[in-house]
Design an enzyme around this catalytic site. Sequence first.
Site, short mmCIF file in Angstrom:
data_model
loop_
_atom_site.label_atom_id
_atom_site.label_comp_id
_atom_site.label_asym_id
_atom_site.label_seq_id
_atom_site.Cartn_x
_atom_site.Cartn_y
_atom_site.Cartn_z
N GLU A 115 -7.24 9.29 1.41
CA GLU A 115 -6.77 8.84 0.11
C GLU A 115 -7.91 8.46 -0.83
OE1 GLU A 115 -2.59 6.73 1.48
OE2 GLU A 115 -4.37 5.46 1.32
N CYS A 165 0.87 -1.18 0.00
CA CYS A 165 0.00 0.00 0.00
C CYS A 165 0.90 1.23 0.00
CB CYS A 165 -0.89 0.06 1.24
SG CYS A 165 -1.17 -1.50 2.09
#
Length: 255
Positions: A174, A98
Amino acid sequence: MPPPTLGPEEESGKTWNGEEVSQTEFMHKDECILVDNTDTITGHDTKYACHRFEPHQPTGRLHRAFSVFLFNENKELLLQQRAGDKITFPNVWTNTCCSHPLHGYSPSEVDTPDQIADASVPGVKHAAVRKLFQELGIPPLQIPVDKFKFLTRLHYAAEDFDTYGPNAEWGEHEVDYILLIKTPVTVKPNPEEVGDHKYVTMPELQAMMNPASGLRWSPWFRIIAEKFLPMWWDDLDKTLNTDEFVDVKSIHRVL
């Protein structure tokens, strides 16, 4: 001149040792791609600025990210535990990798609206190759850009309460691009990035995510694992080889 995504040593498959740049240096050196709620690019700023939760920006600065789910030939998912030295969400378990596509890299990691609309997203895929090598030592030749499947986007925000308490000054906000890939790889983790890793089946993951296990999980992975992953994993070949689960128009909001 923008820094290269992969230098000669990385292209040759040499394992990145993490000695050149510290976690703190990455925070001030790397620049994330800023976007609005529609994922339209509005600029760029350092990782440090994007991830600070402060009175003038209580949920940080919204930026692009990606989450890779890498499966082996037995359709087992590679998980990692984030290293204890990570500034945000240390020691939590999460998906394979990630991170963030960055401004100023070559090949470009900035995807255009047309590249999102046709699901090619080469920028995000180049960023994924870069970070899989940096974090897990996976040689780029084992994970070519065209093997990744882009499925959809997730918009979420999360404070890191576990690490920093009720007034956490760090967190994530995000638009997360979801990438899947199935391929055999060699893994040589960088200890500055990864504390542990393991391949799991779906039942094994469910047991690990049971609260009785005592394990902690990243907020983005928990969202994806609960809302999307079982559907994709149940028929992984269909997910990877058809467009049945590709959704380039939606930005799934979990706020």
